[in-house]
Design a protein around this motif. Structure first.
Motif, PDB file in Angstrom:
ATOM      1  N   LEU A   1       0.799  -1.219   0.000  1.00 38.04           N
ATOM      2  CA  LEU A   1       0.000   0.000   0.000  1.00 38.04           C
ATOM      3  C   LEU A   1       0.836   1.277   0.000  1.00 38.04           C
ATOM      4  CD1 LEU A   1      -2.954  -1.048   2.304  1.00 38.04           C
ATOM      5  CD2 LEU A   1      -2.709  -1.262  -0.176  1.00 38.04           C
ATOM      6  N   ILE A   2       2.147   1.129  -0.150  1.00 36.79           N
ATOM      7  CA  ILE A   2       2.990   2.316  -0.349  1.00 36.79           C
ATOM      8  C   ILE A   2       2.576   3.050  -1.623  1.00 36.79           C
ATOM      9  CG2 ILE A   2       5.346   3.116  -0.760  1.00 36.79           C
ATOM     10  CD1 ILE A   2       4.812   2.178   2.127  1.00 36.79           C
ATOM     11  N   VAL A   3       2.183   2.310  -2.660  1.00 36.19           N
ATOM     12  CA  VAL A   3       1.792   2.952  -3.923  1.00 36.19           C
ATOM     13  C   VAL A   3       0.537   3.816  -3.757  1.00 36.19           C
ATOM     14  CG1 VAL A   3       0.878   2.484  -6.243  1.00 36.19           C
ATOM     15  CG2 VAL A   3       3.022   1.426  -5.499  1.00 36.19           C
TER      16      VAL A   3
ATOM     17  N   THR B   1      -4.976  -6.002  -7.199  1.00 33.99           N
ATOM     18  CA  THR B   1      -5.002  -6.125  -5.746  1.00 33.99           C
ATOM     19  C   THR B   1      -4.912  -4.764  -5.077  1.00 33.99           C
ATOM     20  OG1 THR B   1      -4.200  -8.405  -5.662  1.00 33.99           O
ATOM     21  CG2 THR B   1      -3.676  -7.004  -3.778  1.00 33.99           C
ATOM     22  N   VAL B   2      -4.024  -3.912  -5.546  1.00 31.78           N
ATOM     23  CA  VAL B   2      -3.913  -2.566  -4.965  1.00 31.78           C
ATOM     24  C   VAL B   2      -5.205  -1.785  -5.178  1.00 31.78           C
ATOM     25  CG1 VAL B   2      -2.649  -0.383  -5.075  1.00 31.78           C
ATOM     26  CG2 VAL B   2      -1.401  -2.547  -5.197  1.00 31.78           C
TER      27      VAL B   2
ATOM     28  N   ASP C   1      -4.805   1.797 -14.394  1.00 33.95           N
ATOM     29  CA  ASP C   1      -3.748   2.384 -15.223  1.00 33.95           C
ATOM     30  C   ASP C   1      -2.813   3.255 -14.383  1.00 33.95           C
ATOM     31  OD1 ASP C   1      -4.768   1.172 -17.475  1.00 33.95           O
ATOM     32  OD2 ASP C   1      -5.751   2.970 -18.254  1.00 33.95           O
ATOM     33  N   ALA C   2      -3.383   4.037 -13.475  1.00 31.64           N
ATOM     34  CA  ALA C   2      -2.549   4.894 -12.623  1.00 31.64           C
ATOM     35  C   ALA C   2      -1.657   4.055 -11.723  1.00 31.64           C
ATOM     36  CB  ALA C   2      -3.439   5.811 -11.781  1.00 31.64           C
ATOM     37  N   ILE C   3      -2.201   2.982 -11.175  1.00 30.84           N
ATOM     38  CA  ILE C   3      -1.404   2.090 -10.328  1.00 30.84           C
ATOM     39  C   ILE C   3      -0.293   1.450 -11.143  1.00 30.84           C
ATOM     40  CG2 ILE C   3      -1.449  -0.017  -8.929  1.00 30.84           C
ATOM     41  CD1 ILE C   3      -4.423   0.717  -8.297  1.00 30.84           C
TER      42      ILE C   3
END
Length: 341
Positions: free
Chosen positions: A75-77, A143-144, A176-178
């Motif tokens: 979850l750092i992203v 998942t994120v 897409d952003a992830i």
């Protein structure tokens, strides 16, 4: 010089089966619990490069694993994308605002959140014993996204799955952003010294086959292609937990160098169905390691025999349970190290 883990991921096994465990740096270790009591919460330690490096190296010092997995979190992203992140005792991670209620464009990204993680990698590479591979990682976009949409984890990922059907364009923008952030993030880890990286898709198993193609295979293929262009010598391990019969398609279509296998799959089936020569990682049930019954050594042998004709990294089918006794881990290591194929 490369060690047995890196050689195996590159398709050149050394005659011994390398070993590391997902979540090997964490709560089952008394030295980790002692440091956490001193340093404070999980997120504070993840952003404290010295503490995070010490935690990354703890299982190497104790057990002599062949790989050191970065102590951090997937979850750092989303934190860097602008969501507020906190870990609540007894409840797990919480992200706000939830993207089921808020537009992605309303978040304010902060890429400086990656720098402490890169520094952890640099410190670990300086301090690791020769031949131990430094492993970086990130969560895969699906998942994120499930956490970003719902603001927390869930058993069936219903918020993200419903959004995928109700407004696929909105979920596509999030994914897409992830993916773009993950390319940047993993590239930074590699530049800092990670010798291989793993993409964790812990909730891949919740998707129907056509949704799996769109939300798991496609974004992971995009990430792998971009990293392969920037860092062609760095192996990428893909771990789509729960993929089941979709695993061979994932292995063929994403371009990953190796695949992680969860404990629900028969290793003999995996050995038959994966592309010939592809390195495989797995797949002991973490709960068998926790239980430590007489079946532990038997199952270790079954897995080793199933994968003896292809490059194999021994690992669990998911993360080590925090209640696992140290003695059970020592039994596992002895069984793998003592196996004669």
């Amino acid at each position: 010089m490369p060690g047995p883990l890196l050689d195996t991921l590159n398709g050149s096994p050394t005659g011994t089966v390398p070993l590391w465990l997902m979540r090997q740096a964490g709560r089952y270790l008394p030295e980790y619990r002692e440091l956490r009591a001193e340093k404070g919460g999980f997120l504070a330690m993840a952003y404290d490069s010295e503490a995070a490096c010490e935690i990354t190296l703890q299982p190497i010092d104790r057990f002599g694993f062949d790989g050191a997995i970065l102590f951090s979190d997937i979850l750092i992203v989303p934190h860097a994308l602008g969501q507020h992140l906190e870990f609540l005792a007894g409840e797990g991670p919480k992200l706000s605002p939830r993207l089921v209620d808020t537009a992605l464009a309303d978040l304010t990204p902060d890429s400086s959140r990656y720098e402490p993680i890169y520094q952890t990698v640099r410190l670990c590479r300086q301090r690791l014993p020769e031949g131990v591979t430094m492993l970086g990682f990130a969560g895969s976009p699906w998942t994120v996204a499930t956490y970003m949409v719902a603001g927390e984890g869930s058993r069936d990922q219903h918020e993200a799955r419903a959004l995928a059907y109700r407004d696929p364009a909105a979920l596509q923008a999030i994914v897409d952003a992830i993916a773009e952030q993950t390319i940047t993030y993993l590239s930074g880890q590699i530049e800092a010294g990670a010798e291989a990286v793993q993409l964790f898709d812990s909730w891949a198993g919740s998707l129907a086959p056509d949704e799996f193609e769109r939300w798991v295979i496609a974004p992971n293929a995009r990430i792998v292609a971009a990293l392969a262009e920037r860092h062609p010598a760095t192996p990428i391990i893909g771990f789509p937990k729960g993929a089941g019969e979709k695993l061979p398609a994932y292995a063929r279509e994403t371009g990953v160098k190796a695949v992680g296998v969860d404990e629900t799959l028969d290793p003999h089936w995996v050995a038959r169905e994966l592309p010939e020569g592809m390195p495989v990682q797995g797949n002991l049930d973490p709960l068998l390691l926790l239980a430590g019954s007489d079946r532990l050594e038997e199952r270790v042998t079954t897995i080793l025999k199933a994968f003896e004709d292809r490059p194999h990294v021994f690992n669990l089918g998911h993360g080590i349970d925090r209640r696992t006794p140290i003695a059970h881990v020592e039994r596992l290591i002895a069984a793998v190290r003592g196996w004669k194929g």
